[in-house]
Design a protein around this motif. Structure first.
Motif, mmCIF file in Angstrom:
data_model
loop_
_atom_site.group_PDB
_atom_site.id
_atom_site.type_symbol
_atom_site.label_atom_id
_atom_site.label_comp_id
_atom_site.label_asym_id
_atom_site.label_seq_id
_atom_site.Cartn_x
_atom_site.Cartn_y
_atom_site.Cartn_z
ATOM 1 N N THR A 56 0.838 -1.189 0.050
ATOM 2 C CA THR A 56 -0.322 0.057 0.187
ATOM 3 C C THR A 56 0.675 1.152 0.076
ATOM 4 O OG1 THR A 56 0.342 0.388 2.699
ATOM 5 C CG2 THR A 56 -1.959 -0.630 0.916
ATOM 6 N N ASN A 57 0.180 2.245 -0.153
ATOM 7 C CA ASN A 57 0.956 3.500 -0.095
ATOM 8 C C ASN A 57 0.260 4.680 0.888
ATOM 9 O OD1 ASN A 57 0.045 3.660 -3.396
ATOM 10 N ND2 ASN A 57 0.799 5.222 -2.924
ATOM 11 N N TYR A 58 0.624 5.823 0.851
ATOM 12 C CA TYR A 58 -0.175 6.578 1.686
ATOM 13 C C TYR A 58 0.795 7.636 1.500
ATOM 14 C CZ TYR A 58 -2.170 2.577 4.729
ATOM 15 O OH TYR A 58 -2.990 1.296 4.177
ATOM 16 N N ALA A 59 -0.511 8.742 1.711
ATOM 17 C CA ALA A 59 -0.099 10.737 1.897
ATOM 18 C C ALA A 59 0.579 10.669 2.738
ATOM 19 C CB ALA A 59 -1.267 11.212 1.297
ATOM 20 N N ASP A 60 2.372 11.546 2.761
ATOM 21 C CA ASP A 60 2.698 11.617 4.466
ATOM 22 C C ASP A 60 1.972 12.381 5.377
ATOM 23 O OD1 ASP A 60 5.546 12.684 2.074
ATOM 24 O OD2 ASP A 60 5.110 10.953 3.014
ATOM 25 N N LYS B 174 0.381 9.226 7.229
ATOM 26 C CA LYS B 174 1.147 8.304 7.438
ATOM 27 C C LYS B 174 0.797 7.781 8.657
ATOM 28 C CE LYS B 174 3.816 7.373 3.127
ATOM 29 N NZ LYS B 174 5.832 7.526 3.481
ATOM 30 N N GLY B 175 0.625 6.205 9.116
ATOM 31 C CA GLY B 175 0.498 6.402 10.744
ATOM 32 C C GLY B 175 -0.336 6.076 11.407
ATOM 33 N N ARG B 176 -1.715 7.481 10.263
ATOM 34 C CA ARG B 176 -2.809 7.198 11.159
ATOM 35 C C ARG B 176 -3.948 6.643 10.315
ATOM 36 N NH1 ARG B 176 -4.323 12.435 11.124
ATOM 37 N NH2 ARG B 176 -3.989 12.787 9.219
#
Length: 119
Positions: free
Chosen positions: A57-61, A64-66
């Motif tokens: 998966t990939n996330y916007a900075d 991330k972590g939330r």
């Protein structure tokens, strides 16, 4: 025509949690990338998280972590679990199905669901 239906939006205080769901009308999502985007008033739509049929998966900075994106292929459904919400997460959240074909990209969108985070 693939239909995507989001649910789970709402209003929450900062620090709270919400989980969005996106139910697809067809199983085609199982072999393609699904994503969540958001658009705040006066801003461009931005990618929040994406999950391919295989791979990471990939996330916007900013999330991330939330936030955590996941999929249940048996239910043709994608989820976005959002924790530690901040007022800047306030936006309309859209589910996206992206189908890649030789020479072109086909995008399907849900109708959007409002997420409002208050202080």
């Amino acid at each position: 025509q693939v239909q995507l239906v989001e649910s789970g939006g709402g209003s929450v205080q900062a620090g709270g949690s919400l989980t969005l769901s996106c139910a697809a009308s067809e199983s085609i999502i199982r072999t393609n990338t699904m994503g969540w985007y958001r658009q705040a008033p006066g801003k461009q739509r931005e990618l929040v998280a994406a999950i391919p049929s295989g791979g990471s998966t990939n996330y916007a900075d900013s999330v991330k972590g939330r936030f955590t994106i996941s999929r249940d292929n048996a239910k043709n459904t994608v989820y976005l679990a959002m924790n530690s919400l901040k007022p800047e997460d306030t936006a309309v959240y859209y589910c996206n199905l992206r189908i890649l074909r030789p020479g072109r990209t086909i995008d399907y969108w849900g109708q959007g669901t409002q997420v409002t985070v208050s202080t």
